[in-house]
Design a protein around this motif. Structure first.
Motif, PDB file in Angstrom:
ATOM      1  N   GLY A 257       3.984  -8.834 -34.234  1.00 61.06           N
ATOM      2  CA  GLY A 257       3.409  -7.459 -34.215  1.00 61.06           C
ATOM      3  C   GLY A 257       3.501  -6.770 -32.597  1.00 61.06           C
ATOM      4  O   GLY A 257       3.849  -5.159 -33.214  1.00 61.06           O
ATOM      5  N   SER A 258       2.765  -6.891 -31.985  1.00 55.27           N
ATOM      6  CA  SER A 258       2.323  -5.720 -30.932  1.00 55.27           C
ATOM      7  C   SER A 258       3.548  -5.602 -30.027  1.00 55.27           C
ATOM      8  O   SER A 258       4.124  -4.922 -29.108  1.00 55.27           O
ATOM      9  CB  SER A 258       1.253  -6.151 -30.327  1.00 55.27           C
ATOM     10  OG  SER A 258       1.455  -7.258 -30.520  1.00 55.27           O
ATOM     11  N   ASN A 259       4.345  -7.465 -29.711  1.00 62.12           N
ATOM     12  CA  ASN A 259       5.553  -6.929 -29.196  1.00 62.12           C
ATOM     13  C   ASN A 259       6.913  -6.838 -29.855  1.00 62.12           C
ATOM     14  O   ASN A 259       8.123  -6.125 -28.874  1.00 62.12           O
ATOM     15  CB  ASN A 259       5.519  -8.422 -28.797  1.00 62.12           C
ATOM     16  CG  ASN A 259       4.329  -8.724 -27.265  1.00 62.12           C
ATOM     17  OD1 ASN A 259       4.786  -9.066 -26.411  1.00 62.12           O
ATOM     18  ND2 ASN A 259       3.753  -8.784 -28.112  1.00 62.12           N
ATOM     19  N   ILE A 260       6.704  -6.792 -31.051  1.00 62.60           N
ATOM     20  CA  ILE A 260       8.285  -5.828 -31.851  1.00 62.60           C
ATOM     21  C   ILE A 260       8.282  -4.575 -31.492  1.00 62.60           C
ATOM     22  O   ILE A 260       7.727  -4.158 -32.487  1.00 62.60           O
ATOM     23  CB  ILE A 260       8.686  -6.710 -33.147  1.00 62.60           C
ATOM     24  CG1 ILE A 260       8.572  -8.286 -32.829  1.00 62.60           C
ATOM     25  CG2 ILE A 260      10.012  -6.541 -33.655  1.00 62.60           C
ATOM     26  CD1 ILE A 260       9.315  -8.711 -34.418  1.00 62.60           C
ATOM     27  N   ASN A 261       8.675  -4.013 -30.909  1.00 60.88           N
ATOM     28  CA  ASN A 261       8.379  -2.397 -30.646  1.00 60.88           C
ATOM     29  C   ASN A 261       9.642  -1.675 -29.847  1.00 60.88           C
ATOM     30  O   ASN A 261       9.372  -1.117 -29.225  1.00 60.88           O
ATOM     31  CB  ASN A 261       7.325  -2.551 -29.161  1.00 60.88           C
ATOM     32  CG  ASN A 261       7.561  -3.143 -28.615  1.00 60.88           C
ATOM     33  OD1 ASN A 261       8.659  -3.305 -27.883  1.00 60.88           O
ATOM     34  ND2 ASN A 261       6.231  -3.474 -27.124  1.00 60.88           N
ATOM     35  N   ASP A 262      11.340  -2.522 -30.576  1.00 60.52           N
ATOM     36  CA  ASP A 262      12.170  -1.977 -29.755  1.00 60.52           C
ATOM     37  C   ASP A 262      13.643  -2.099 -30.725  1.00 60.52           C
ATOM     38  O   ASP A 262      12.719  -3.263 -31.119  1.00 60.52           O
ATOM     39  CB  ASP A 262      12.641  -2.861 -28.198  1.00 60.52           C
ATOM     40  CG  ASP A 262      14.277  -1.833 -28.257  1.00 60.52           C
ATOM     41  OD1 ASP A 262      14.231  -1.120 -28.092  1.00 60.52           O
ATOM     42  OD2 ASP A 262      14.066  -2.208 -26.964  1.00 60.52           O
ATOM     43  N   LYS A 263      13.929  -1.136 -31.613  1.00 57.26           N
ATOM     44  CA  LYS A 263      14.913  -1.008 -32.735  1.00 57.26           C
ATOM     45  C   LYS A 263      16.042  -1.291 -32.521  1.00 57.26           C
ATOM     46  O   LYS A 263      17.505  -0.992 -32.805  1.00 57.26           O
ATOM     47  CB  LYS A 263      14.798  -0.055 -33.372  1.00 57.26           C
ATOM     48  CG  LYS A 263      15.262   1.620 -32.595  1.00 57.26           C
ATOM     49  CD  LYS A 263      14.510   2.698 -33.580  1.00 57.26           C
ATOM     50  CE  LYS A 263      14.738   3.524 -33.085  1.00 57.26           C
ATOM     51  NZ  LYS A 263      14.712   5.405 -33.869  1.00 57.26           N
ATOM     52  N   LYS A 271      15.358 -11.204 -26.738  1.00 56.08           N
ATOM     53  CA  LYS A 271      13.634 -11.771 -27.196  1.00 56.08           C
ATOM     54  C   LYS A 271      13.567 -12.560 -27.522  1.00 56.08           C
ATOM     55  O   LYS A 271      11.907 -13.124 -27.453  1.00 56.08           O
ATOM     56  CB  LYS A 271      13.230 -10.397 -27.513  1.00 56.08           C
ATOM     57  CG  LYS A 271      11.164 -10.257 -27.066  1.00 56.08           C
ATOM     58  CD  LYS A 271      10.959 -10.229 -25.119  1.00 56.08           C
ATOM     59  CE  LYS A 271       9.834  -9.436 -24.846  1.00 56.08           C
ATOM     60  NZ  LYS A 271       9.114  -9.812 -23.414  1.00 56.08           N
ATOM     61  N   ALA A 363      10.447  -6.352 -38.403  1.00 52.77           N
ATOM     62  CA  ALA A 363      11.468  -4.820 -38.242  1.00 52.77           C
ATOM     63  C   ALA A 363      11.827  -4.590 -39.163  1.00 52.77           C
ATOM     64  O   ALA A 363      11.933  -3.390 -39.228  1.00 52.77           O
ATOM     65  CB  ALA A 363      12.336  -6.104 -37.363  1.00 52.77           C
ATOM     66  N   HIS A 366       9.264  -1.816 -40.640  1.00 51.32           N
ATOM     67  CA  HIS A 366       9.487  -0.887 -39.102  1.00 51.32           C
ATOM     68  C   HIS A 366      10.889   0.139 -39.577  1.00 51.32           C
ATOM     69  O   HIS A 366      11.119   1.171 -39.259  1.00 51.32           O
ATOM     70  CB  HIS A 366       9.182  -0.389 -38.375  1.00 51.32           C
ATOM     71  CG  HIS A 366       8.259  -1.567 -37.723  1.00 51.32           C
ATOM     72  ND1 HIS A 366       6.822  -0.434 -37.392  1.00 51.32           N
ATOM     73  CD2 HIS A 366       7.347  -2.854 -36.862  1.00 51.32           C
ATOM     74  CE1 HIS A 366       6.210  -1.185 -36.606  1.00 51.32           C
ATOM     75  NE2 HIS A 366       6.334  -3.019 -36.664  1.00 51.32           N
ATOM     76  N   TRP A 368      13.668  -0.704 -38.796  1.00 53.56           N
ATOM     77  CA  TRP A 368      14.591  -0.599 -37.733  1.00 53.56           C
ATOM     78  C   TRP A 368      15.534  -1.504 -38.387  1.00 53.56           C
ATOM     79  O   TRP A 368      15.540  -2.848 -38.131  1.00 53.56           O
ATOM     80  CB  TRP A 368      13.845  -1.283 -36.661  1.00 53.56           C
ATOM     81  CG  TRP A 368      13.100  -0.154 -36.768  1.00 53.56           C
ATOM     82  CD1 TRP A 368      12.873   1.257 -36.119  1.00 53.56           C
ATOM     83  CD2 TRP A 368      11.584  -0.384 -35.081  1.00 53.56           C
ATOM     84  NE1 TRP A 368      11.524   1.746 -35.616  1.00 53.56           N
ATOM     85  CE2 TRP A 368      10.577   0.593 -35.038  1.00 53.56           C
ATOM     86  CE3 TRP A 368      11.632  -1.737 -34.924  1.00 53.56           C
ATOM     87  CZ2 TRP A 368       9.733   0.269 -34.256  1.00 53.56           C
ATOM     88  CZ3 TRP A 368      10.136  -1.770 -34.012  1.00 53.56           C
ATOM     89  CH2 TRP A 368       9.884  -0.553 -33.559  1.00 53.56           C
ATOM     90  N   CYS A 371      17.642  -4.078 -35.302  1.00 56.64           N
ATOM     91  CA  CYS A 371      16.585  -4.839 -34.978  1.00 56.64           C
ATOM     92  C   CYS A 371      16.294  -6.412 -35.462  1.00 56.64           C
ATOM     93  O   CYS A 371      16.466  -7.038 -35.176  1.00 56.64           O
ATOM     94  CB  CYS A 371      15.026  -4.476 -34.807  1.00 56.64           C
ATOM     95  SG  CYS A 371      13.836  -5.355 -33.829  1.00 56.64           S
TER      96      CYS A 371
END
Length: 667
Positions: A257-263, A271, A363, A366, A368, A371
Motif C-alpha cells: 500500500g505504501s509503495n504502489i504510488n504510481d499510476k 516494479k 491499484a 485507487h 488507476w 497501473c
C-alpha cells in the motif's frame, strides 16, 4: 435409645468402601479413538506416498462439468513433474510415517490385551467361575468348589486381595448352584444376592479415580485451566493477527500500500519483481544460502535488470536481493543450476498468486486502470515466464525467440485464429517435428479465446433515467469449449503449480484512465457473466459512453474490450413518478419514537405547532431589531418602525383577549 437415635440421624463411623474402577471401558474407548484417527490418516498417507497430491487440480468444476485439459506433451510432463516433486521424501514424510507406525503398534497392543481377556467386562456366570460344564451334577460342582476354594482361600494366600476376591466369587457361584434361594435369585436376576443396583464403568483410566492421585489431578487441572489454555489462546491470537483475511501478512499489505504510488501503465512490470521479492512471504518463507553466492553471481551477469533494485533494500535484506535475481531468471527463462534455488523459486511462485492479486486490487481501489493492468501483465508474465519485451508467441509450445520472429503473425490470437493449417508448410514451423506440431495443435485447441457481449440496462425498467443504478452485464463465451465442458488448468509449463485462469472485468472511461468498477471472474464454465453497476447522478442525462475491458490473468494477448453506449433520460421523459404507498401514508398516523417518549400523538403535536405563538414572537423580535436599525438611517424609516410598534401593541391586546385554553397551549 441412644443407639436408635444414632442409627436414625447419623452415619456409621465406618465408611463405605469406594467403588473399584478398572481400565476396561477406558481401553475400549481408547481403542475406538485410535482407530478413528489411524485408519483415514494411513489411507491418505499411503495415497500421497504412492500417487502424490495434486493440489489445486480438480477433475470437475463446481457445477460438475469435466475440465478440459491440455493434451500437449509439455503440459503432461509438467503435471507429472509437479506430482513427483510432491512425492519426494523429506523429514516431514518420515516423521509422519514413524508416528503412524507407533500408533498402529499401540492399537495392536490394546487389541491383544482386550482379546486375551486381560481386560474384559463379563457378567456373573457360576459355571465359568467354578470351571464346570453347564450339565454338571451336584457331585462335580461340589468337587470343583472344594478344589478351587483350597486354591484361593485367604489363609493360604495372605496379603493377596485378588485371591480374596476370587474366593468370594467362588463361594457365590457355589451358592448359586446349590442353595435354593441363591439359585432362584441367579435365575431371576443373574446374581445370587438378588436384585442389585447396576454400576457402570466410565471411559477414563482408573488412576483418575484413585484417592492417591486426587491432589495431582487437581493441580494439573488448574494448571491447564489457568496457564496452558490461556497461553495457547494468546499464542494463537498473536500468530494469526499477523495475517489478513486473504492469507497474506499484514506487513506485506502495508508495504504494498505504501509503495504502489504510481499510476503509470509500466509501473507493474518494472516494479513488480522488487515488490514481490521484498514481501514478507518472500523474506520469511525462504532462507539465505551462503553457499549459493556463486550461482547468484552468475544469474546477475546473465539476467537483464530493466529497473535496478534499490541498493538500500539490497543491503538491509540480502534475501530480497537473492529472490529478486531468481525472479528475473524465471521471467527471462534463464536456467537455474542450483536445486536449492529452484525450490525457493517454486515456493515464491506459489505465493505470488495471492500477492499479485493484492497488487491489482490496491491499484484498482485507487482507480488507476493503467497501473492495475500493468500488475496483471506482471502476473501473467510470472505464469508464462515472459519478460517485458518477450513475444507473446513464446507461450506456444516449442517456440523460441528465433521462431517467433519468423512467424508472420506477431500476435498470438492472430496466430491461433489463422486459416493456415499448423504444419511444416507454415512459415516458422518448417523445422518442427510431428510431435511438436501435435503439441502446438493441442495448445491451439486448449487456449481460451473468448467472445464478449455487453449490455446496459436498468433492471426492471425499459428506459434508463437519472439517479438509476445502471447494470452493465458482461458475458464471456469460451470458444474452445463445448456444451457441458469447463476450462482446465492453463498451459504453463514454467509455473510451479497448476494455474486456473481468471478474468478481470473493468469499466473505464473512453480514455482508459479511470477504473470506475471492476469484477473478478473465477468460474471455469463455458459461459460466464459479470455485472458492473453504475449509479447515475441527478441531472446526469444524455448519451453516456464507457469502455469495458476483459483481461486474462494467465495468457498474454487474449484480452478483450468493447465500447458501451446508452441514453439517460430525465425522470419526466422516462415517465418516472414518485409513488407513495398506502402503507407509507399510514406510518404518518403513528407517533414517532420521540413523540411516544413524550406521550404525544401525531395530531396533538401538529395542533401544538399550529397554536405555537413562537413565530409571532420571532416576528416581534425581528421588528424591534429592524426599528433599532432604522433609528440610525432616516426619519422615514423611523415612521415605519412606529407603525410596526402600533401593530405589535394591537397584537398584544388581542392576545390578552384570547381564550384561556389558548394561553395554556402558548405556555
Amino acid at each position: 435409645m441412644s443407639g436408635n437415635f444414632r442409627d436414625t440421624f447419623s452415619k456409621d463411623d465406618k465408611k463405605e468402601p469406594p467403588l473399584v474402577y478398572d481400565d476396561s471401558a477406558f481401553m475400549f474407548f481408547a481403542l475406538t479413538c485410535m482407530c478413528i484417527v489411524a485408519i483415514p490418516s494411513t489411507y491418505f498417507y499411503v495415497k500421497a506416498l504412492l500417487f502424490g497430491v495434486e493440489e489445486g487440480a480438480p477433475r470437475k468444476s463446481k457445477d460438475g462439468h469435466p475440465l478440459k485439459v491440455c493434451t500437449s506433451a509439455t503440459a503432461q510432463k509438467h503435471n507429472i513433474t509437479s506430482r513427483k516433486r510432491q512425492r519426494q521424501f523429506g523429514v516431514e514424510t518420515v516423521v509422519k510415517g514413524l508416528l503412524l507406525v507407533g500408533l498402529w503398534l499401540l492399537i495392536a497392543y490394546t487389541w491383544e490385551s482386550v482379546r486375551e481377556g486381560a481386560i474384559n467386562v463379563k457378567g456373573f456366570d457360576p459355571f465359568d467361575i467354578l470351571d464346570v460344564a453347564t450339565d454338571a451334577d451336584d457331585g462335580q460342582i461340589k468337587k470343583a468348589y472344594r478344589r478351587m476354594s483350597k486354591k484361593y482361600h485367604p489363609d493360604l494366600n495372605p496379603n493377596d486381595p485378588q485371591a480374596e476376591a476370587t474366593f468370594i466369587r467362588i463361594a457365590k457361584a457355589y451358592a448359586a448352584l446349590t442353595d435354593d434361594v441363591a439359585k432362584a435369585n441367579y435365575e431371576k436376576y443373574g446374581n445370587p444376592d438378588g436384585p442389585v443396583q447396576m454400576k457402570l464403568a466410565i471411559g477414563l483410566p482408573s488412576f483418575l479415580m484413585s484417592d492417591e492421585h486426587q491432589l495431582y489431578i487437581i493441580i494439573v487441572f488448574y494448571a491447564m485451566l489457568l496457564f496452558v489454555i490461556p497461553v495457547l489462546a494468546i499464542s494463537y491470537y498473536q500468530h494469526h493477527k499477523q495475517f489478513a483475511s486473504n492469507g497474506l501478512y499484514m506487513e506485506t499489505l502495508r508495504y504494498l500500500g505504501s509503495n504502489i504510488n504510481d499510476k503509470s501503465p509500466t509501473f507493474g512490470m518494472q516494479k513488480g519483481p522488487e515488490l514481490l521479492a521484498c514481501s514478507a512471504e518472500s523474506r520469511y518463507l525462504t532462507d539465505l544460502h551462503p553457499g549459493e553466492e556463486q550461482e547468484i553471481a552468475r544469474l546477475e551477469k546473465e539476467v537483464t535488470q530493466h529497473k535496478r533494485m534499490d541498493p538500500r533494500i539490497e543491503q538491509a535484506f540480502p534475501i530480497a536481493r537473492q529472490n529478486h535475481r531468481v525472479l528475473l531468471a524465471h521471467l527471462q527463462r534463464v536456467p537455474i543450476k542450483s536445486s536449492v534455488l529452484e525450490r525457493e523459486r517454486d515456493v515464491l511462485l506459489t505465493k505470488s498468486v495471492r500477492i499479485t492479486t493484492s497488487m491489482v486490487e490496491i491499484a484498482s481501489m485507487h482507480e488507476w486502470f493503467g497501473c492495475a493492468v500493468s500488475f496483471l501483465d506482471f502476473r501473467r508474465s510470472l505464469v508464462q515466464a515472459l519478460d517485458v519485451k518477450s513475444s507473446p508467441l513464446l507461450q506456444v509450445p516449442h517456440f523460441t525467440p528465433e521462431i517467433a520472429q519468423q512467424v508472420p503473425e506477431k500476435e498470438i490470437e492472430a496466430f491461433l485464429t489463422s486459416d493456415a493449417p499448423i504444419d511444416k508448410k507454415r512459415p516458422g514451423l518448417s523445422k518442427m517435428t510431428d510431435d511438436q506440431l501435435m503439441d502446438i495443435r493441442a495448445f491451439s485447441d486448449h487456449a481460451s479465446l473468448v467472445d464478449m457481449a455487453v449490455k446496459a440496462e436498468t433492471e426492471g425498467e425499459s428506459e434508463i433515467a437519472e439517479t438509476d443504478v445502471v447494470t452493465i452485464t458482461v458475458t464471456l463465451t469460451r470458444k474452445n469449449l463445448k456444451e457441458g465442458e469447463a476450462m482446465g488448468p492453463v498451459h504453463a509449463p514454467h509455473f510451479a503449480q497448476p494455474k486456473f485462469e481468471e478474468w478481470w472485468v473493468y469499466l473505464t472511461d473512453r480514455r482508459d484512465q479511470v477504473a470506475m468498477y471492476f469484477e473478478k471472474i473465477t468460474s471455469l464454465e463455458r459461459v460466464v457473466e459479470a455485472k458492473l453497476r453504475l449509479q447515475m447522478g441527478r441531472g446526469q442525462v444524455g448519451k453516456m459512453m464507457f469502455r469495458v475491458h476483459a483481461i486474462c490473468d494467465s495468457y498474454v494477448g487474449f484480452d478483450k474490450h468493447a465500447d458501451v453506449e446508452f441514453m439517460v433520460l430525465s425522470e419526466e421523459k422516462a415517465g418516472r413518478q414518485t409513488v407513495i404507498h398506502k402503507e407509507d401514508q399510514e406510518l404518518d398516523m403513528h407517533p414517532t419514537l420521540f413523540q411516544s417518549f413524550l406521550g404525544l400523538g401525531p395530531e396533538e403535536d401538529s395542533s401544538d405547532d399550529e397554536a405555537d405563538p413562537k413565530p409571532k414572537t420571532l416576528g416581534k423580535k425581528s421588528a424591534e431589531s429592524s426599528s433599532d436599525d432604522s433609528d440610525d438611517s432616516s426619519d422615514d424609516d423611523s415612521e415605519e418602525s412606529d407603525d410596526d410598534e402600533d401593530e405589535e401593541e394591537e397584537e398584544e391586546e388581542e392576545e390578552e383577549e384570547a381564550p384561556k385554553g389558548k394561553k395554556k397551549s402558548k405556555k
